[in-house]
Design a protein around this motif. Structure first.
Motif, PDB file in Angstrom:
ATOM      1  N   ALA A   1     -18.419 -10.375  43.209  1.00 46.73           N
ATOM      2  CA  ALA A   1     -19.334  -9.308  43.613  1.00 46.73           C
ATOM      3  C   ALA A   1     -18.955  -8.028  42.877  1.00 46.73           C
ATOM      4  CB  ALA A   1     -19.251  -9.125  45.113  1.00 46.73           C
ATOM      5  N   GLY A   2     -19.357  -6.886  43.366  1.00 50.94           N
ATOM      6  CA  GLY A   2     -18.960  -5.635  42.724  1.00 50.94           C
ATOM      7  C   GLY A   2     -19.922  -5.295  41.624  1.00 50.94           C
ATOM      8  N   SER A   3     -19.605  -4.203  40.922  1.00 50.73           N
ATOM      9  CA  SER A   3     -20.590  -3.642  40.007  1.00 50.73           C
ATOM     10  C   SER A   3     -20.429  -4.084  38.551  1.00 50.73           C
ATOM     11  CB  SER A   3     -20.493  -2.116  40.090  1.00 50.73           C
ATOM     12  OG  SER A   3     -19.166  -1.762  39.833  1.00 50.73           O
ATOM     13  N   LEU A   4     -19.483  -4.983  38.258  1.00 50.58           N
ATOM     14  CA  LEU A   4     -19.272  -5.365  36.859  1.00 50.58           C
ATOM     15  C   LEU A   4     -20.460  -6.151  36.311  1.00 50.58           C
ATOM     16  CD1 LEU A   4     -15.601  -6.651  36.648  1.00 50.58           C
ATOM     17  CD2 LEU A   4     -16.567  -4.669  35.496  1.00 50.58           C
ATOM     18  N   PRO A   5     -20.868  -5.864  35.074  1.00 50.77           N
ATOM     19  CA  PRO A   5     -21.925  -6.691  34.474  1.00 50.77           C
ATOM     20  C   PRO A   5     -21.389  -8.087  34.170  1.00 50.77           C
ATOM     21  CG  PRO A   5     -21.093  -5.091  32.889  1.00 50.77           C
ATOM     22  CD  PRO A   5     -20.382  -4.821  34.178  1.00 50.77           C
ATOM     23  N   GLY A   6     -22.286  -9.046  33.974  1.00 49.28           N
ATOM     24  CA  GLY A   6     -21.865 -10.421  33.694  1.00 49.28           C
ATOM     25  C   GLY A   6     -21.134 -10.518  32.357  1.00 49.28           C
ATOM     26  N   LEU A   7     -20.317 -11.560  32.229  1.00 51.31           N
ATOM     27  CA  LEU A   7     -19.581 -11.790  30.984  1.00 51.31           C
ATOM     28  C   LEU A   7     -20.529 -12.464  29.980  1.00 51.31           C
ATOM     29  CD1 LEU A   7     -16.992 -12.116  29.256  1.00 51.31           C
ATOM     30  CD2 LEU A   7     -16.427 -14.135  30.615  1.00 51.31           C
ATOM     31  N   GLY A   8     -20.858 -11.737  28.922  1.00 44.25           N
ATOM     32  CA  GLY A   8     -21.805 -12.248  27.927  1.00 44.25           C
ATOM     33  C   GLY A   8     -21.171 -13.293  27.020  1.00 44.25           C
ATOM     34  N   GLU A   9     -21.998 -14.021  26.307  1.00 44.38           N
ATOM     35  CA  GLU A   9     -21.537 -15.107  25.439  1.00 44.38           C
ATOM     36  C   GLU A   9     -20.551 -14.601  24.375  1.00 44.38           C
ATOM     37  OE1 GLU A   9     -21.769 -18.222  25.670  1.00 44.38           O
ATOM     38  OE2 GLU A   9     -21.053 -18.787  23.661  1.00 44.38           O
ATOM     39  N   LYS A  10     -20.915 -13.465  23.756  1.00 46.93           N
ATOM     40  CA  LYS A  10     -20.087 -12.940  22.666  1.00 46.93           C
ATOM     41  C   LYS A  10     -18.669 -12.593  23.160  1.00 46.93           C
ATOM     42  CE  LYS A  10     -20.569  -9.248  19.472  1.00 46.93           C
ATOM     43  NZ  LYS A  10     -21.261  -7.977  19.407  1.00 46.93           N
ATOM     44  N   GLU A  11     -18.642 -11.922  24.303  1.00 43.04           N
ATOM     45  CA  GLU A  11     -17.342 -11.521  24.844  1.00 43.04           C
ATOM     46  C   GLU A  11     -16.547 -12.746  25.314  1.00 43.04           C
ATOM     47  OE1 GLU A  11     -20.149  -9.817  25.597  1.00 43.04           O
ATOM     48  OE2 GLU A  11     -19.640  -8.013  24.434  1.00 43.04           O
ATOM     49  N   PHE A  12     -17.273 -13.713  25.897  1.00 46.41           N
ATOM     50  CA  PHE A  12     -16.582 -14.937  26.323  1.00 46.41           C
ATOM     51  C   PHE A  12     -15.952 -15.645  25.122  1.00 46.41           C
ATOM     52  CE2 PHE A  12     -16.630 -19.567  27.038  1.00 46.41           C
ATOM     53  CZ  PHE A  12     -15.629 -19.622  27.997  1.00 46.41           C
ATOM     54  N   GLN A  13     -16.715 -15.715  24.015  1.00 42.54           N
ATOM     55  CA  GLN A  13     -16.198 -16.352  22.798  1.00 42.54           C
ATOM     56  C   GLN A  13     -14.937 -15.637  22.317  1.00 42.54           C
ATOM     57  OE1 GLN A  13     -17.037 -19.014  21.238  1.00 42.54           O
ATOM     58  NE2 GLN A  13     -18.769 -19.506  22.561  1.00 42.54           N
ATOM     59  N   PHE A  14     -14.986 -14.323  22.377  1.00 39.29           N
ATOM     60  CA  PHE A  14     -13.831 -13.537  21.945  1.00 39.29           C
ATOM     61  C   PHE A  14     -12.612 -13.870  22.819  1.00 39.29           C
ATOM     62  CE2 PHE A  14     -10.952  -9.997  22.386  1.00 39.29           C
ATOM     63  CZ  PHE A  14     -10.735  -9.609  21.075  1.00 39.29           C
ATOM     64  N   LEU A  15     -12.837 -13.889  24.141  1.00 42.74           N
ATOM     65  CA  LEU A  15     -11.723 -14.159  25.064  1.00 42.74           C
ATOM     66  C   LEU A  15     -11.175 -15.571  24.855  1.00 42.74           C
ATOM     67  CD1 LEU A  15     -13.100 -12.617  28.391  1.00 42.74           C
ATOM     68  CD2 LEU A  15     -11.316 -11.701  26.913  1.00 42.74           C
ATOM     69  N   ALA A  16     -12.090 -16.533  24.675  1.00 42.74           N
ATOM     70  CA  ALA A  16     -11.661 -17.921  24.486  1.00 42.74           C
ATOM     71  C   ALA A  16     -10.807 -18.041  23.221  1.00 42.74           C
ATOM     72  CB  ALA A  16     -12.874 -18.843  24.413  1.00 42.74           C
ATOM     73  N   ARG A  17     -11.239 -17.351  22.157  1.00 44.11           N
ATOM     74  CA  ARG A  17     -10.499 -17.393  20.891  1.00 44.11           C
ATOM     75  C   ARG A  17      -9.114 -16.743  21.059  1.00 44.11           C
ATOM     76  NH1 ARG A  17     -14.718 -15.974  18.042  1.00 44.11           N
ATOM     77  NH2 ARG A  17     -14.127 -13.793  17.926  1.00 44.11           N
ATOM     78  N   PHE A  18      -9.108 -15.616  21.736  1.00 42.76           N
ATOM     79  CA  PHE A  18      -7.858 -14.879  21.945  1.00 42.76           C
ATOM     80  C   PHE A  18      -6.859 -15.734  22.737  1.00 42.76           C
ATOM     81  CE2 PHE A  18      -4.991 -12.068  24.144  1.00 42.76           C
ATOM     82  CZ  PHE A  18      -4.712 -11.076  23.222  1.00 42.76           C
ATOM     83  N   VAL A  19      -7.342 -16.329  23.830  1.00 47.02           N
ATOM     84  CA  VAL A  19      -6.472 -17.145  24.686  1.00 47.02           C
ATOM     85  C   VAL A  19      -5.946 -18.348  23.904  1.00 47.02           C
ATOM     86  CG1 VAL A  19      -6.472 -18.678  26.713  1.00 47.02           C
ATOM     87  CG2 VAL A  19      -7.498 -16.407  26.868  1.00 47.02           C
ATOM     88  N   TYR A  20      -6.828 -18.975  23.125  1.00 44.16           N
ATOM     89  CA  TYR A  20      -6.413 -20.145  22.342  1.00 44.16           C
ATOM     90  C   TYR A  20      -5.344 -19.754  21.318  1.00 44.16           C
ATOM     91  CZ  TYR A  20      -6.380 -23.950  19.040  1.00 44.16           C
ATOM     92  OH  TYR A  20      -5.951 -24.948  18.218  1.00 44.16           O
ATOM     93  N   GLN A  21      -5.609 -18.667  20.599  1.00 41.65           N
ATOM     94  CA  GLN A  21      -4.668 -18.256  19.545  1.00 41.65           C
ATOM     95  C   GLN A  21      -3.292 -17.914  20.106  1.00 41.65           C
ATOM     96  OE1 GLN A  21      -6.724 -15.085  17.644  1.00 41.65           O
ATOM     97  NE2 GLN A  21      -7.842 -16.448  16.262  1.00 41.65           N
ATOM     98  N   HIS A  22      -3.266 -17.310  21.291  1.00 42.86           N
ATOM     99  CA  HIS A  22      -1.994 -16.827  21.813  1.00 42.86           C
ATOM    100  C   HIS A  22      -1.287 -17.797  22.737  1.00 42.86           C
ATOM    101  CE1 HIS A  22      -3.648 -13.043  20.297  1.00 42.86           C
ATOM    102  NE2 HIS A  22      -2.387 -12.700  20.156  1.00 42.86           N
ATOM    103  N   SER A  23      -2.015 -18.734  23.337  1.00 45.70           N
ATOM    104  CA  SER A  23      -1.340 -19.625  24.297  1.00 45.70           C
ATOM    105  C   SER A  23      -1.632 -21.092  24.056  1.00 45.70           C
ATOM    106  CB  SER A  23      -1.778 -19.279  25.723  1.00 45.70           C
ATOM    107  OG  SER A  23      -3.125 -19.686  25.929  1.00 45.70           O
TER     108      SER A  23
END
Ligand code: SAM
Length: 293
Positions: A18-40
């Motif tokens: 809930a709360g006021s945060l906007p949804g996680l868009g595809e582009k940002e999700f891709q960025f996060l997925a790449r970051f997590v993969y590269q680092h862990s």
């Protein structure tokens, strides 16, 4: 069975999503997925978007960031500062004392009687991905109990490593709620735990004799490993389920280099080396022995 990083974890709560945060868009999700993969090495498939959004919403609020783009920018500029919090939020530390009990029976019944294999004087066991410590303390109980039948004066040690500093802090503290001790026999509870009183009522502290056997260190399995020498046995259980094929192949090869011929590698119940590595024989339920070269 698909057992990925987010499935063992608690479901997203109403408050997270809930709360006021906007949804996680595809582009940002891709960025996060790449970051997590590269680092862990942890792979976040497209179906994990909702869960990532739920889990990381709290981080955005804690950092007072307005949206996901701001979070991605923050990650780009401060990757080291945020990596721990990010990986802790999206991975699970689920563990238990004597989880997959047959591994500990094998350790006491087969591995230790034949050890040490690395040196006549040293016995080394590595708990790689030790989470909050239940795994290395379980190994330590077996080791301490076997000590009398091992060669006299033997130097036996356990190295316990994990990516998560929070998990390691709990592990090093060696203090657990009594209801976490369910996998431990009454006899072992009496021998290896001290019951808390007063402010620590309901808690149990690991006996200092077990603590002395273990060194806890932060270590990312994907990066270089600072320790030298080999191990008689490596426990890396319920860690590689998050990794893709290439990461697993690389890791198994590196584990093989850290084990002598005949050394043992224990994986988690849903993990396998099948088709990924030729250095080991499968000799029990997710128990591997390095072949004689
Ligand atoms: C589910 S727990 C497994 C704990 C224990 N081995 C067991 O089987 O009960 C997985 C652990 O792997 C750790 N982990 C995940 N990726 C890692 C990496 N790249 N390097 C080191 N540890 C990692 C996590 O922090 C977590 O504590």
């Amino acid at each position: 069975m698909d057992r990925s990083a987010l499935q063992e974890s608690a479901p997203t709560t109403q408050a997270d999503s809930a709360g006021s945060l906007p949804g996680l868009g595809e582009k940002e999700f891709q960025f996060l997925a790449r970051f997590v993969y590269q680092h862990s090495g942890i792979v976040l498939g497209p179906h994990k978007r909702q869960l990532v959004q739920g889990r990381l919403g709290k981080r955005l609020r804690a950092l007072r960031l307005a949206d996901w783009r701001a979070y991605c920018e923050y990650l780009s500029t401060q990757p080291d500062d945020e990596l721990d919090a990010l990986v802790s939020a999206i991975s699970t530390n689920v563990t238990a004392f004597f989880r997959e009990a047959h591994h500990f029976d094998f350790l006491s019944g087969k591995v230790l009687p034949e050890s040490p294999t690395t040196s006549a004087q040293q016995l080394r066991i590595w708990s790689a991905g030790c989470s909050t410590g239940e795994e290395p303390y379980s190994i330590a109980m077996i080791l301490a109990e076997a000590m009398q039948s091992l060669p006299k004066g033997i130097d036996a040690k356990i190295l316990a490593t994990d990516l998560s500093p929070q998990a390691l802090a709990t592990a090093e503290g060696g203090l657990y709620r009594i209801d976490r001790l369910t996998g431990i026999s009454e006899e072992r509870r009496q021998r290896w735990f001290q019951r808390g009183t007063g402010a620590l009522a309901g808690m149990a502290r690991v006996h200092p004799r077990l603590c002395k056997l273990i060194t806890f260190r932060r270590l990312n399995l994907l990066k270089s490993w600072p320790m030298r020498g080999q191990f008689d046995a490596i426990f890396c259980r319920n860690v590689v389920i998050y990794f893709n094929k290439e990461t697993k192949q690389d890791l198994f090869q590196r584990f093989a280099a850290r084990l002598p011929d005949g050394g043992h590698l224990f994986l988690g119940h849903s993990e396998s080396m099948h088709g990924l590595n030729e250095d080991f024989d499968l000799i029990g339920r997710t128990i591997y022995r390095k072949k004689v070269s």
